[in-house]
Design an enzyme around this catalytic site. Structure first.
Site, PDB file in Angstrom:
ATOM      1  N   GLU A 198       0.683  -0.990  -0.131  1.00 10.51           N
ATOM      2  CA  GLU A 198      -0.089   0.222  -0.003  1.00 10.51           C
ATOM      3  C   GLU A 198       0.765   1.010  -0.099  1.00 10.51           C
ATOM      4  O   GLU A 198       1.999   1.499   0.193  1.00 10.51           O
ATOM      5  CB  GLU A 198      -1.218  -0.143   1.529  1.00 10.51           C
ATOM      6  CG  GLU A 198      -1.759  -0.925   1.783  1.00 10.51           C
ATOM      7  CD  GLU A 198      -2.096  -1.178   2.622  1.00 10.51           C
ATOM      8  OE1 GLU A 198      -2.131  -0.372   3.832  1.00 10.51           O
ATOM      9  OE2 GLU A 198      -2.335  -2.841   2.852  1.00 10.51           O
ATOM     10  N   GLU A 316      -9.010   5.597   3.914  1.00 10.65           N
ATOM     11  CA  GLU A 316      -8.947   5.128   5.222  1.00 10.65           C
ATOM     12  C   GLU A 316      -9.062   5.578   6.649  1.00 10.65           C
ATOM     13  O   GLU A 316      -8.379   6.440   6.716  1.00 10.65           O
ATOM     14  CB  GLU A 316      -8.444   4.319   5.385  1.00 10.65           C
ATOM     15  CG  GLU A 316      -8.545   2.886   6.518  1.00 10.65           C
ATOM     16  CD  GLU A 316      -7.181   2.034   6.672  1.00 10.65           C
ATOM     17  OE1 GLU A 316      -7.090   0.947   7.876  1.00 10.65           O
ATOM     18  OE2 GLU A 316      -6.378   1.759   5.397  1.00 10.65           O
TER      19      GLU A 316
END
Length: 404
Positions: A198, A316
């Protein structure tokens, strides 16, 4: 209505063509055999590996470390690893950034043969919680873990070799030990068999009100285990905090502030992030703007030695508070997506690479949308446009009358 976007001139076709050239060539770049540091050396020793130190923002010091003595090479699976200095067949990308991306570079640059490592943030003061929502086998059904919220779009069920996008950069408010993230996920597996890499930007309350460039990958923290990933069950690794990610760029440092950032009803700034598999070496490369930053070697990501099965883009939130009202930590700009350009945060020019021949980045179709709490943070996918490509707006303020 005229749209003014400030970003590097590397978006669109020029950027895509450059990445495609990485994938199609069979030629290896200049490499050199590395000598692994002794296992007892848990981190870089300044008196041995640091060639130069540059003053960064605040208390940050940027150490220019010998590339062949970087932390990655302490990994047991990278013993005698040969560093791939560039993606295979790399061509120099021509383009000019209209702003300095990391301000420490105003004070100097790292010499050839070194990489920048920020001394203060080699380990975050409060390591932010990180995890990946689970999904049911053979179908995409997001199951968010406790204290985590998402507003994201995904492709699932194919064979994916890369994903990229331009991320609108903001500095959202974060409280307690919360964090707010905008990122790309590249994933294969589930549960303990999950491997993920990520990258994007992160904002944490304890980190001086700054938005940082970050990377993350799954691993196991115990040396006597294989270090090949544990699906976030044990821990995960940011930036260069543990051995694994091999950095090759001397220009950008991980865990360092991104500047400038976007302003509400003001200029908008993006950072382009790409994660893609070099099919010759098997490594997963990270590119930011026009710079190849480094790679995750295939040996530490056994489930990603082939292709990924899930790629996602979006926001997120980690809410550190177990009780009480919802966190006031913001996602994106802190404004809901229906406010649109200049007010809401966006992700634009979404593209992915699959197993089609030839391997090229392409626009996605049939995006799967996942929003855990639309009253707190939401997402709107928009029609493709020349300036924005495939794009979406996302985010929100967190705690409010509609988000108790």
């Amino acid at each position: 209505m005229a749209i003014e976007i400030h970003y590097t001139k590397l978006g669109g076709c020029f950027f895509i063509a450059a990445l495609t050239s990485f994938m199609l060539s069979n030629a290896f770049a200049d490499c050199r055999k590395v000598e692994t540091l002794k296992k007892t050396e848990a981190s870089v020793k300044p008196n041995k590996a640091v060639i130069k130190t540059i003053k960064g923002e605040g208390d940050d010091l940027i150490d220019c470390v010998d590339i062949y003595k970087q932390p990655a090479l302490n990994h047991p699976l990278l013993k005698n690893h040969t560093i791939q200095l560039k993606p295979s067949g790399t061509e120099t990308v021509s383009g000019v950034q209209d702003e300095i991306f990391q301000s420490w570079s105003r004070n100097g640059e790292c010499p050839d043969g070194t990489i920048p490592i920020v001394r203060r943030t080699q380990g975050f003061e409060h390591p932010p919680s990180k995890t990946m929502p689970q999904f049911e086998p053979n179908k995409f059904e997001l199951i968010p873990p406790p204290h985590h919220e998402y507003a994201q779009v995904s492709l699932y069920g194919g064979q994916y070799y890369g994903a990229q996008a331009g991320f609108n950069v903001w500095n959202p408010a974060a409280y307690n030990e919360d964090n707010s993230i905008a990122q790309i996920w590249v994933v294969r597996g589930n549960g303990k068999a999950l491997n993920s890499v990520e990258a994007g930007w992160i904002r944490m309350s304890p980190r001086d009100n700054r938005t940082l460039l970050f990377t993350f990958w799954t691993h196991n923290s115990k040396l006597h285990v294989t270090w090949q990933g544990d699906g976030y069950q044990s821990t995960g690794c940011y930036n260069l905090e543990c051995p694994g990610f091999v950095q090759t760029s001397k220009k950008f440092a991980l865990g360092v502030p991104i500047s400038p950032i976007s302003g509400y009803n003001g200029k908008q700034y993006d950072t382009f992030v790409s994660i893609y598999k070099n099919t010759n070496s098997g490594h997963w490369w990270l590119q930011v703007q026009n710079e190849a930053i480094g790679y995750w070697p295939d040996t530490i990501l056994p489930n990603l030695r082939g292709s990924a099965e899930l790629v996602s883009w979006g926001g997120e939130i980690y809410d550190s508070q177990a009780e009480g009202h919802h966190t006031s930590t913001q996602m994106g700009s802190g404004h809901f997506p229906d406010e649109g350009f200049g007010k809401a945060s966006y992700v634009r020019h979404l593209q992915y690479m699959d197993d089609s021949s030839p391997l090229t980045f392409k626009d996605p179709a049939g995006l799967l949308t996942s929003v855990t709490k639309p009253s707190c943070y939401n997402l709107i996918v928009k029609d493709k446009t020349p300036d924005m490509g495939t794009h979406f707006y996302y985010g929100g303020p967190g705690f409010s009358a509609s988000c108790p």
